[in-house]
Write an enzyme that holds these catalytic residues in place. Structure first.
Site, PDB file in Angstrom:
ATOM      1  N   GLU A  41       0.845  -1.196   0.000  1.00 38.64           N
ATOM      2  CA  GLU A  41       0.000   0.000   0.000  1.00 38.64           C
ATOM      3  C   GLU A  41       0.886   1.254   0.000  1.00 38.64           C
ATOM      4  OE1 GLU A  41      -2.187   0.119   3.640  1.00 38.64           O
ATOM      5  OE2 GLU A  41      -2.392   2.301   3.458  1.00 38.64           O
ATOM      6  N   ASP A  45       0.687   3.767  -3.161  1.00 35.17           N
ATOM      7  CA  ASP A  45       0.279   5.155  -2.944  1.00 35.17           C
ATOM      8  C   ASP A  45       1.230   6.103  -3.670  1.00 35.17           C
ATOM      9  OD1 ASP A  45      -0.964   7.388  -1.127  1.00 35.17           O
ATOM     10  OD2 ASP A  45       1.199   7.503  -0.773  1.00 35.17           O
ATOM     11  N   GLU A 117      -4.649   0.570  -3.317  1.00 32.83           N
ATOM     12  CA  GLU A 117      -3.258   1.024  -3.368  1.00 32.83           C
ATOM     13  C   GLU A 117      -2.296  -0.166  -3.363  1.00 32.83           C
ATOM     14  OE1 GLU A 117      -3.358   5.473  -1.440  1.00 32.83           O
ATOM     15  OE2 GLU A 117      -3.006   3.798  -0.074  1.00 32.83           O
TER      16      GLU A 117
END
Lengths: 224, 224
Positions: A41, A45, A117
């Site tokens: 994640e 991101d 993400e």
């Protein structure tokens, strides 16, 4: 709850993994115990922010940084990612611990957004910048085609009015439906009617003004 | 103020532009009027975050997202970028308006940091992902080699103590130097002495504890 058909998910996201274990990891929430998707994640991101910034920079050559930044925020915020997750029916694939399962964690916006993400991070590791970028531009195609500089910073009522005007539709009609509670602790229920929506959308908040903004935001979600 | 020798700057950053106008734009602050570097800064910020996230992810395979995020923040924050700017003597090349020139804007941390991001954006446009990444990893080589998971989230006093312990040095000595003002509005001045620093560093704040943290942070800046 976990769907046994990851091919369906891969069709939905438009990407087939070479290394299935990356997809599996991206779908494993921290609550499931063991290795989970938070590192992916973190990576995803950053990749998403870069791809969106790059795309906005080139698509909008005359738009200032002051407008580009909020446009990017709108595109990468949790709510948008959760919408993408729902369009992939991602909730069906996320591996959660028993506590989160019971409390319906697979519907929770933050869990969905984080998993999106993580999938971006997983695709990036599975086949690099270019594949991740290509996939993201497909995911965001409609949003990129409709986003407008300057709109996203405005409040929901203003944005709704501007969108309806640009579509030559009648302005929204706000009505107070109910006021409850004592003077210092009131709850306002407001309806917002817009041409093309079957029924009025309800907003509830602590003031008339705020309830109208809530309703306008909900209408925007359906229109855009 | 503007140096007439951009070759020297390009040697300092370790990159020679194909398109000089990109470098020129990256060095043009908004106050100079006309087209300025803020769009490049928007792009460079995203490229930097992506490169650093990618590098941290791979360098620290066992570190959790909870530690990776603050590590990235430490590496991309304005203070770090301003340090890079000073190492490039970037202040000598930034084109400012007369107001900023007079007030010494070329020394201002935010202006320096923004120009560094703009240069990153300019290199990215001039020759793509790989060149930008390569340059950034050179810029950040020492910082990446010395950054440690978990350190950056801790408060300055704790970090200072840990660094001194790891260097087998004596612990810092904090002394209250002065307390001024009335009971509800006091100002504490604290000194922090550390082996190897010529003289004690002073921290000032509204409580003894806060003043010690301020002093520790200032000591850290000199040590690290």
């Amino acid at each position: 709850m976990i769907s046994s058909n990851p091919e369906r998910l891969q069709r939905a996201i438009g990407y087939t993994f070479k290394d299935d274990s990356l997809l599996h990891l991206a779908l494993t929430h921290r609550s499931a115990g063991g290795v989970h998707n938070e590192r992916l994640e973190f990576l995803g991101d950053a990749v998403l922010s870069w791809v969106i910034a790059d795309e906005l920079y080139h698509r909008f050559p005359d738009v200032s940084e002051g407008d580009l930044s909020p446009m990017r925020s709108t595109l990468v915020k949790g709510k948008t990612l959760a919408e993408l997750a729902r369009s992939f029916e991602l909730g069906e694939y996320i591996k959660l611990g028993p506590g989160e399962l019971k409390s319906g964690g697979f519907r929770r916006e933050s869990i969905l957004a984080d998993a999106v993400e993580a999938i971006i991070g997983a695709v990036y590791l599975d086949s690099g910048n270019d594949s991740a970028k290509e996939m993201l531009l497909r995911w965001y195609k409609d949003r990129l085609n409709t986003i407008e500089p300057g709109l996203s910073q405005k409040d929901p009522k203003t944005r709704l009015q501007e969108i309806l005007q640009s579509r030559k539709q009648a302005l929204p009609d706000y009505q107070v439906v109910e006021i409850k509670g004592e003077a210092h602790n009131q709850q306002f229920t407001v309806s917002c009617s817009v041409e093309g929506l079957e029924k009025p959308i309800i907003g509830i908040s602590t003031s008339r003004r705020k309830a109208e903004q809530v309703a306008a935001e909900l209408v925007l979600e359906r229109l855009v």
